[in-house]
Design a protein around this motif. Structure first.
Motif, mmCIF file in Angstrom:
data_model
loop_
_atom_site.group_PDB
_atom_site.id
_atom_site.type_symbol
_atom_site.label_atom_id
_atom_site.label_comp_id
_atom_site.label_asym_id
_atom_site.label_seq_id
_atom_site.Cartn_x
_atom_site.Cartn_y
_atom_site.Cartn_z
ATOM 1 N N ASP A 329 0.787 -1.187 0.062
ATOM 2 C CA ASP A 329 -0.002 -0.019 -0.035
ATOM 3 C C ASP A 329 0.982 1.188 -0.059
ATOM 4 O OD1 ASP A 329 -2.153 1.756 0.126
ATOM 5 O OD2 ASP A 329 -2.475 1.499 2.288
ATOM 6 N N LEU A 330 1.206 1.683 -1.000
ATOM 7 C CA LEU A 330 2.089 2.719 -1.154
ATOM 8 C C LEU A 330 1.604 4.106 -1.573
ATOM 9 C CD1 LEU A 330 4.906 0.985 -3.651
ATOM 10 C CD2 LEU A 330 4.971 1.322 -1.094
ATOM 11 N N ASP A 331 1.931 5.175 -1.032
ATOM 12 C CA ASP A 331 1.576 6.469 -1.127
ATOM 13 C C ASP A 331 1.772 6.884 -2.603
ATOM 14 O OD1 ASP A 331 0.640 8.967 0.168
ATOM 15 O OD2 ASP A 331 2.253 9.756 -1.035
ATOM 16 N N PRO A 332 0.603 7.305 -3.399
ATOM 17 C CA PRO A 332 1.106 7.544 -4.640
ATOM 18 C C PRO A 332 1.949 8.987 -5.018
ATOM 19 C CG PRO A 332 -1.173 8.344 -4.204
ATOM 20 C CD PRO A 332 -0.670 7.713 -2.622
ATOM 21 N N ILE A 333 2.186 9.581 -3.933
ATOM 22 C CA ILE A 333 3.195 10.832 -4.167
ATOM 23 C C ILE A 333 4.579 10.196 -3.807
ATOM 24 C CG2 ILE A 333 3.825 13.027 -3.566
ATOM 25 C CD1 ILE A 333 0.553 13.605 -3.031
ATOM 26 N N LEU A 334 4.746 9.918 -2.482
ATOM 27 C CA LEU A 334 5.985 9.493 -1.996
ATOM 28 C C LEU A 334 6.500 8.193 -2.295
ATOM 29 C CD1 LEU A 334 6.004 11.594 1.470
ATOM 30 C CD2 LEU A 334 6.863 12.243 -0.835
ATOM 31 N N GLY A 335 5.679 7.306 -2.311
ATOM 32 C CA GLY A 335 6.266 5.869 -2.410
ATOM 33 C C GLY A 335 6.616 5.282 -1.065
ATOM 34 N N ALA A 339 0.144 4.953 5.324
ATOM 35 C CA ALA A 339 0.249 5.699 6.808
ATOM 36 C C ALA A 339 1.381 6.674 7.215
ATOM 37 C CB ALA A 339 0.154 4.573 7.823
ATOM 38 N N LEU A 340 2.678 6.080 6.559
ATOM 39 C CA LEU A 340 3.924 6.964 6.822
ATOM 40 C C LEU A 340 3.953 8.431 6.139
ATOM 41 C CD1 LEU A 340 6.300 7.371 8.422
ATOM 42 C CD2 LEU A 340 7.693 5.737 6.672
ATOM 43 N N ALA A 341 3.483 8.359 4.733
ATOM 44 C CA ALA A 341 3.490 9.640 4.169
ATOM 45 C C ALA A 341 3.345 10.965 4.782
ATOM 46 C CB ALA A 341 2.636 9.496 2.885
ATOM 47 N N PRO A 342 1.981 10.879 5.388
ATOM 48 C CA PRO A 342 1.843 12.318 5.988
ATOM 49 C C PRO A 342 2.746 12.916 7.289
ATOM 50 C CG PRO A 342 0.068 10.932 6.684
ATOM 51 C CD PRO A 342 0.879 10.310 5.684
ATOM 52 N N LEU A 343 3.248 11.829 7.802
ATOM 53 C CA LEU A 343 4.501 12.101 8.820
ATOM 54 C C LEU A 343 5.574 12.471 8.355
ATOM 55 C CD1 LEU A 343 3.713 8.822 10.984
ATOM 56 C CD2 LEU A 343 2.413 11.121 11.168
ATOM 57 N N ILE A 344 5.849 12.278 7.036
ATOM 58 C CA ILE A 344 7.358 12.552 6.423
ATOM 59 C C ILE A 344 7.276 13.546 5.355
ATOM 60 C CG2 ILE A 344 8.340 10.431 7.162
ATOM 61 C CD1 ILE A 344 7.936 9.370 4.479
ATOM 62 N N TYR A 377 11.058 5.874 3.216
ATOM 63 C CA TYR A 377 10.583 7.095 3.181
ATOM 64 C C TYR A 377 10.379 7.451 1.611
ATOM 65 C CZ TYR A 377 11.848 9.070 7.699
ATOM 66 O OH TYR A 377 11.622 9.424 9.031
ATOM 67 N N GLY A 378 10.528 6.389 0.726
ATOM 68 C CA GLY A 378 10.177 6.858 -0.600
ATOM 69 C C GLY A 378 10.966 7.939 -1.413
ATOM 70 N N ARG A 379 10.556 8.819 -1.707
ATOM 71 C CA ARG A 379 11.247 10.103 -2.155
ATOM 72 C C ARG A 379 11.272 11.367 -1.292
ATOM 73 N NH1 ARG A 379 9.171 10.303 -8.381
ATOM 74 N NH2 ARG A 379 10.748 12.185 -8.521
ATOM 75 N N GLN A 427 11.848 19.813 -2.437
ATOM 76 C CA GLN A 427 12.277 19.007 -3.712
ATOM 77 C C GLN A 427 13.825 19.079 -3.961
ATOM 78 O OE1 GLN A 427 9.188 20.278 -6.085
ATOM 79 N NE2 GLN A 427 10.232 22.122 -6.861
ATOM 80 N N GLU A 428 14.225 20.378 -3.652
ATOM 81 C CA GLU A 428 15.795 20.476 -4.241
ATOM 82 C C GLU A 428 16.638 19.793 -3.251
ATOM 83 O OE1 GLU A 428 13.902 22.643 -6.782
ATOM 84 O OE2 GLU A 428 13.624 23.620 -4.678
ATOM 85 N N GLN A 429 16.193 19.188 -2.125
ATOM 86 C CA GLN A 429 17.035 18.595 -1.039
ATOM 87 C C GLN A 429 16.944 17.014 -1.331
ATOM 88 O OE1 GLN A 429 19.039 20.045 0.763
ATOM 89 N NE2 GLN A 429 18.256 22.076 0.268
ATOM 90 N N ARG A 430 16.490 16.515 -2.562
ATOM 91 C CA ARG A 430 16.412 15.111 -2.678
ATOM 92 C C ARG A 430 17.595 14.450 -2.608
ATOM 93 N NH1 ARG A 430 11.713 15.171 -7.079
ATOM 94 N NH2 ARG A 430 10.034 15.673 -5.745
ATOM 95 N N ILE A 431 18.091 13.948 -1.358
ATOM 96 C CA ILE A 431 19.243 13.434 -1.464
ATOM 97 C C ILE A 431 19.109 12.245 -0.238
ATOM 98 C CG2 ILE A 431 20.867 15.053 -1.816
ATOM 99 C CD1 ILE A 431 20.980 15.789 1.161
#
Length: 459
Positions: A329-335, A339-344, A377-379, A427-431
């Motif tokens: 069950d992956l968040d469609p935005i973050l991956g 359940a974790l997506a809104p927390l991160i 954490y996905g993306r 989004q510029e901090q995608r490391i």
């Protein structure tokens, strides 16, 4: 199974295999022998659970070894998992100076290699996982699924059965593209692009000496590489970011709780101010093409620059393809998990404001499967090594049936320096490193280059 053309129906449930295998008697398989994967193994061992660690590389911390020249900007006291420490000390290990900033090579040699040795023969190297499923069950079949063991297939064809799977394989092998729209820039696949952390002052020096290098990205990995390039003589350095200014990349300076992290931003700011590093703001990479012996990089607004080398420090993303036959069950935005997506969510949180979370938030509809570490954490760029260790502890407790401990999750994270809650340009901090150590680096003389981990920020 329904056959619409013939008008016949066969129940999927009647076709389910009835396996005599007791899944509970099988080991928990941990994928990845980086810091978080080995921490998970240490917690499983401490709880008396059988485990098997499968590492694709030749050694513990194989991904970290690829940036062994880099020095993390959080000291040893933040970089060692509690269960791992207890296990190591029981084997006569002496902890390094807690205030020392280790290099990637030191993390491997002084911590991960001894930890893998202490965990014993249940840590296997050169064992690349290519697929995970349920024995006798594809993703569609349900009846009896929860009792079927997991089936893990390796690249040499070997198949291993497990009661549960902890995927701590990270994201190091799947870097983000250079293109600003999430798609490869036009022509990106036709030119050579170095990702993340080349050893420009060491093994890779000849490739960059006397050349014009473009670094794309606004995270700590980019900053470290820029500082290293600036030390090479007869070398032109250009830095391209999507943000309108580099204030966020410069971070907290002297106010940062981690001095090495603050020094990173301050030194980079000085290089830009002096003109040693040319900064291009608002640069959204759209096209990359060969121009003779050089490469032309074009932004969406039509600006272009001709360079000899390109380093893409645009971060990494998870690859869930090995689990395509599992019910995720992956968040469609973050991956991440839904359940974790809104927390991160990087639009709302920095690494220092992520709430405590554990097995509950990491769970999928596939019982017994967890992705932990930076892959979880996905993306989102808000992962910290300390977070990964707490995930490992919570998941091990859950697999042991100790849900009280699993749900007693606690995190004490820093809200300093670049770890701010103002993330309009997150989004510029995608490391984010596959090892579970978040990005963030510092080049010599402090006294080498640096990657954030433990109590540091955002990867």
């Amino acid at each position: 199974m329904s056959d619409a053309c013939c008008g016949t129906t066969t129940s999927l449930e009647s076709e389910q295999p009835r396996s005599p295998i007791d899944a509970e008697a099988l080991p928990v398989v941990v994928i990845g022998a980086g810091p978080v994967g080995l921490a998970a193994a240490a917690h499983l061992a401490e709880r008396g659970l059988d485990f098997l660690v499968l590492e694709a590389g030749e050694q513990a911390g194989a991904s970290i070894a690829q940036w062994g020249h880099v020095r993390v900007f959080s000291p040893w006291k933040y970089d060692i998992d509690a269960a791992a420490r207890r296990l190591l000390e029981a084997h006569g290990w002496t902890a390094p100076d807690p205030e020392w900033l280790p290099t990637g090579a030191e993390i491997v040699s002084h911590y991960l290699a001894p930890l893998a040795k202490a965990l014993g023969p249940n840590v296997r190297f050169r064992s690349k996982v290519t697929a995970i499923s349920r024995l006798g069950y594809d993703r569609v079949r349900t009846n009896g699924r929860d009792q079927a063991p997991f089936l893990i297939r390796l690249d040499d064809g070997e198949e291993i059965r497990a009661r549960a799977v902890i995927d701590a394989s990270g994201t190091w092998t799947t870097p983000n593209v250079l293109g600003a729209s999430g798609l490869p820039a036009r022509g990106e696949d036709e030119v050579e692009i170095e990702h993340a952390l080349p050893d420009v002052l060491g093994a890779d020096r000849e490739a960059y000496q006397g050349k014009h290098t473009l670094v794309v990205g606004a995270g700590h990995s980019a900053a470290t590489t820029l500082l290293a390039l600036a030390q090479l003589g007869d070398t032109e350095v250009t830095w391209a970011i999507r943000a309108g200014d580099a204030a966020r990349a410069y971070g907290g300076g002297g106010a940062d709780a981690l001095p090495a992290r603050g020094a990173l931003g301050a030194r980079l700011h000085a290089l830009v101010t002096s003109g040693r590093v040319r900064l291009l703001t608002g640069f959204f990479t759209h096209a990359v093409e060969k121009a003779g012996e050089r490469v032309r990089v074009t932004s969406l607004d039509g600006r272009d620059i001709s360079v000899d080398r390109i380093i893409g420090a645009t971060g990494f993303r998870p690859d869930h393809s090995i689990a395509s036959e599992l019910r995720l069950d992956l968040d469609p935005i973050l991956g991440s998990t839904r359940a974790l997506a809104p927390l991160i969510d990087p639009n709302q949180h920095s690494c220092g404001t992520v709430p405590p979370h554990g097995a509950d938030e990491l769970a999928h509809p596939e019982p017994g499967y967890y992705a932990i570490g930076v892959k979880s954490y996905g993306r989102a760029p808000t992962f910290l090594l300390a977070t990964g260790y707490e995930q490992a502890r919570s998941v091990a407790a859950a697999l042991a049936g100790d849900w009280e401990a699993a749900r007693d999750v606690q995190l004490d994270l820093p809200e300093t320096g670049v770890c701010s809650s103002n993330l309009a340009e997150a989004q510029e901090q995608r490391i984010g490193l596959a090892t579970g150590i978040s990005g963030g680096l510092l080049a010599t003389p402090l006294p080498l280059a640096t990657v954030s981990s433990g109590g540091s920020c955002c990867g």
